[in-house]
Design an enzyme around this catalytic site. Structure first.
Site, PDB file in Angstrom:
ATOM      1  CG  ASP A  48      -2.016  -0.418   8.146  1.00 49.87           C
ATOM      2  OD1 ASP A  48      -2.870   0.481   8.037  1.00 49.87           O
ATOM      3  OD2 ASP A  48      -1.952  -1.399   7.390  1.00 49.87           O
ATOM      4  CB  THR A 100       2.781   0.305   6.082  1.00 47.62           C
ATOM      5  OG1 THR A 100       1.436  -0.001   6.445  1.00 47.62           O
ATOM      6  CG2 THR A 100       3.664  -0.050   7.262  1.00 47.62           C
ATOM      7  NE  ARG A 110      -6.126  -5.784   5.778  1.00 45.80           N
ATOM      8  CZ  ARG A 110      -5.529  -5.036   4.854  1.00 45.80           C
ATOM      9  NH1 ARG A 110      -6.220  -4.121   4.230  1.00 45.80           N
ATOM     10  NH2 ARG A 110      -4.262  -5.217   4.548  1.00 45.80           N
ATOM     11  CG  ASP A 140       3.640  -7.560   7.202  1.00 47.53           C
ATOM     12  OD1 ASP A 140       2.991  -6.822   6.423  1.00 47.53           O
ATOM     13  OD2 ASP A 140       3.137  -8.540   7.768  1.00 47.53           O
ATOM     14  CG  ASP A 197       1.239  -3.136  10.084  1.00 49.93           C
ATOM     15  OD1 ASP A 197       2.259  -2.506   9.757  1.00 49.93           O
ATOM     16  OD2 ASP A 197       0.559  -3.794   9.270  1.00 49.93           O
ATOM     17  NE  ARG A 240      -2.133  -4.417  -1.591  1.00 49.66           N
ATOM     18  CZ  ARG A 240      -1.680  -3.923  -0.435  1.00 49.66           C
ATOM     19  NH1 ARG A 240      -0.710  -4.533   0.212  1.00 49.66           N
ATOM     20  NH2 ARG A 240      -2.208  -2.839   0.093  1.00 49.66           N
ATOM     21  N   GLY A 297       0.833  -1.210   0.000  1.00 50.87           N
ATOM     22  CA  GLY A 297       0.000   0.000   0.000  1.00 50.87           C
ATOM     23  C   GLY A 297       0.861   1.250   0.000  1.00 50.87           C
TER      24      GLY A 297
HETATM   25  P1  ATP Z   1       0.874  -2.924   3.513  1.00 46.53           P
HETATM   26  O1  ATP Z   1       1.281  -2.888   4.960  1.00 46.53           O
HETATM   27  O2  ATP Z   1       0.587  -1.596   2.958  1.00 46.53           O
HETATM   28  O3  ATP Z   1      -0.167  -3.955   3.210  1.00 46.53           O
HETATM   29  P2  ATP Z   1       2.789  -4.836   2.547  1.00 46.53           P
HETATM   30  O4  ATP Z   1       4.167  -4.701   2.034  1.00 46.53           O
HETATM   31  O5  ATP Z   1       2.626  -5.639   3.806  1.00 46.53           O
HETATM   32  O6  ATP Z   1       2.206  -3.385   2.690  1.00 46.53           O
HETATM   33  P3  ATP Z   1       1.630  -6.945   0.962  1.00 46.53           P
HETATM   34  O7  ATP Z   1       0.544  -6.900  -0.052  1.00 46.53           O
HETATM   35  O8  ATP Z   1       1.524  -7.862   2.106  1.00 46.53           O
HETATM   36  O9  ATP Z   1       1.842  -5.428   1.413  1.00 46.53           O
HETATM   37  O10 ATP Z   1       3.018  -7.309   0.207  1.00 46.53           O
HETATM   38  C1  ATP Z   1       3.463  -6.545  -0.898  1.00 46.53           C
HETATM   39  C2  ATP Z   1       4.130  -7.441  -1.882  1.00 46.53           C
HETATM   40  O11 ATP Z   1       5.282  -8.056  -1.287  1.00 46.53           O
HETATM   41  C3  ATP Z   1       3.303  -8.613  -2.357  1.00 46.53           C
HETATM   42  O12 ATP Z   1       2.388  -8.257  -3.355  1.00 46.53           O
HETATM   43  C4  ATP Z   1       4.382  -9.553  -2.890  1.00 46.53           C
HETATM   44  O13 ATP Z   1       4.829  -9.101  -4.154  1.00 46.53           O
HETATM   45  C5  ATP Z   1       5.491  -9.345  -1.872  1.00 46.53           C
HETATM   46  N1  ATP Z   1       5.441 -10.394  -0.842  1.00 46.53           N
HETATM   47  C6  ATP Z   1       4.562 -10.498   0.171  1.00 46.53           C
HETATM   48  N2  ATP Z   1       4.782 -11.610   0.916  1.00 46.53           N
HETATM   49  C7  ATP Z   1       5.842 -12.236   0.328  1.00 46.53           C
HETATM   50  C8  ATP Z   1       6.554 -13.443   0.614  1.00 46.53           C
HETATM   51  N3  ATP Z   1       6.221 -14.230   1.645  1.00 46.53           N
HETATM   52  N4  ATP Z   1       7.589 -13.766  -0.194  1.00 46.53           N
HETATM   53  C9  ATP Z   1       7.933 -12.978  -1.243  1.00 46.53           C
HETATM   54  N5  ATP Z   1       7.288 -11.840  -1.549  1.00 46.53           N
HETATM   55  C10 ATP Z   1       6.258 -11.455  -0.784  1.00 46.53           C
END
Ligand code: ATP
Length: 320
Positions: free
Chosen positions: A128, A126, A172, A103, A130, A72, A11
Site C-alpha cells: 500500500d 506492504t 483503502r 502498521d 501507506d 492476521r 497482508g
Molecule cells: P497490511 O498493511 O498488509 O494490512 P498490517 O501489518 O497493517 O499489514 P494488520 O492486520 O493491521 O496488518 O496487523 C497484522 C497483525 O498485527 C494483526 O493481525 C495482529 O496480530 C497484529 N497487531 C495489529 N495491531 C496490533 C496492536 N495494536 N497490538 C498488538 N498487535 C497488533
C-alpha cells in the site's frame, strides 16, 4: 545477541522472501542462530518455530508471497496472546525479533519491545505504501508494475473499441497505488480517497479528451473510494461512451519482486539485523531520500501519511 527470530505478518507483499533471505544470511554472517516463525504472530503463539539455515533461503529471492506464510491474529492484541508469544520466544532462547509487515504488525512489534523487553525491528512490508516515515514500502513497486501490465493490456482493447476503462486497484485509505500506476500508465483520471471527486467533472474531462482525438480513457480508482463495478455503473448513467469495469484484485499482491523491491529487501533485512546485533530494538527501518534509515517504531506508525498532491496535479496536467 545470539538467537534472533523472524516473522511476516499482515497482508503479503512481493519482496518479503527476499527480505527473509537477507535477514537469515545477515544473521548467520554475524554468527547468530536464526529462527523463522511461520504464520506471523499466530505462529508465534502456536510455537510454529523453525531453524533457518543458509540453504533454507536458497532460490527464494525471486519468489512472491512469503515462505514463512502470514496471518492476521487478533489474539496478539490481548495480554494473554502477547504473553503466549513471549513464552515461545523464551522457550527457544530468541533474544531479538524482526517483524516484516504493515502498521498493525509494527504495533505488535512495539508491544514486544516496550512491554516485554524483546528488542524488535520492523521492516515495512506492504504493497500500500501507506507509511509516512518511509518513501517506499516493500512490495509497492512490484504491485504498481503488475497494475501497469494490466492497464497496458486494457488500453489496447479500450482503444480498439473506443471505450472507457474503470480499473480498480488496491488502497483503502492510501491512494498511492492508484497515483503511481495512473501516472505511469498514462491514465487520464485517477480517483483516490485523499481527493473528493465529481462525476460530472470526470464526464466533462472524458468528453474533452474525445474532442481532442482520443479513442479511449483509463480511469484508475482506488478501492477505498468505490468498487470498479459501482463506479462504472454511475459513470455509465452519465455518458454515452461505453464503460467497462475491471478489478485487478489479488493479482497485484503476487508475482516476482522487481529490482527496486529486491534492493529494498536486501537493505532493509540487513539493516534490521545490524541493529539487533548492536542490541538495538524498537526501531523501524525505511528509506528516505534514497538512504536507509531507522527510527522509533511507534513514532514511525504514528506519522500521518501525506498524499503527494503535486504528483496528482502532474497527472492532471499531462494526461489529457
Ligand atoms: P497490511 O498493511 O498488509 O494490512 P498490517 O501489518 O497493517 O499489514 P494488520 O492486520 O493491521 O496488518 O496487523 C497484522 C497483525 O498485527 C494483526 O493481525 C495482529 O496480530 C497484529 N497487531 C495489529 N495491531 C496490533 C496492536 N495494536 N497490538 C498488538 N498487535 C497488533
Amino acid at each position: 545477541m545470539k538467537r534472533i527470530g523472524l516473522l511476516t505478518s499482515g497482508g503479503d507483499a512481493p519482496g518479503m522472501n527476499a527480505a527473509i533471505r537477507a535477514v537469515v544470511r545477515s544473521g548467520i554472517y554475524f554468527g547468530m542462530e536464526v529462527f523463522g516463525i511461520e504464520r506471523g504472530y499466530a505462529g508465534l503463539m502456536d510455537d510454529n518455530v523453525i531453524p533457518m539455515e543458509m540453504r533454507s533461503v536458497s532460490n527464494i529471492v525471486q519468489c512472491g508471497g512469503t515462505r514463512l506464510r502470514t496471518a492476521r491474529c487478533l489474539e496478539m492484541m490481548t495480554k494473554e496472546g502477547q504473553e503466549k508469544a513471549v513464552k515461545t520466544l523464551e522457550k527457544h532462547g530468541i533474544e531479538g525479533l524482526v517483524v516484516i509487515g504493515g502498521d498493525g504488525s509494527f504495533r505488535g512489534a512495539k508491544t514486544l519491545s516496550e512491554d516485554y523487553g524483546v528488542p524488535t525491528i520492523g521492516i515495512p512490508g506492504t504493497i500500500d505504501n501507506d507509511l509516512e516515515y518511509t518513501d517506499y514500502t516493500l512490495g509497492f513497486d512490484t504491485a504498481v508494475n503488475t497494475c501497469l501490465d494490466i492497464i497496458n493490456k486494457l488500453r489496447d482493447t479500450m482503444t480498439s473499441h473506443e471505450r472507457v476503462s474503470v480499473v480498480e486497484v488496491m488502497g483503502r485509505r492510501c491512494g498511492d497505488i492508484a497515483l503511481y500506476s495512473g501516472i505511469a500508465s498514462g491514465a487520464e483520471i485517477i480517483v483516490v480517497p485523499e481527493v473528493a471527486f465529481d462525476m460530472q467533472d470526470i464526464v466533462d474531462r472524458i468528453n474533452r479528451s474525445r474532442e481532442r482525438g482520443k479513442h479511449s480513457n483509463i480511469i484508475v480508482v482506488a478501492e477505498g473510494v468505490m468498487g470498479a463495478d459501482e463506479f462504472a455503473k454511475q459513470l455509465q448513467a452519465n455518458t454515452t461512451h461505453s464503460v467497462r469495469p475491471t478489478c485487478i484484485g489479488h493479482v497485484q499482491r503476487g508475482g516476482s519482486p522487481t529490482m527496486a523491491d529486491r534492493m529494498l529487501a536486501a537493505q532493509f533485512g540487513n539493516k534490521a539485523v545490524r541493529l539487533l546485533n548492536e542490541g538495538i530494538g524498537n526501531r523501524a527501518v525505511g528509506i528516505r531520500d534514497n538512504k536507509i534509515i531507522d527510527m522509533d517504531i511507534i513514532e514511525a506508525v504514528s506519522m500521518k501519511k501525506t498524499f503527494n498532491y503535486e504528483l496528482y496535479e502532474t497527472l492532471q496536467m499531462i494526461s489529457m
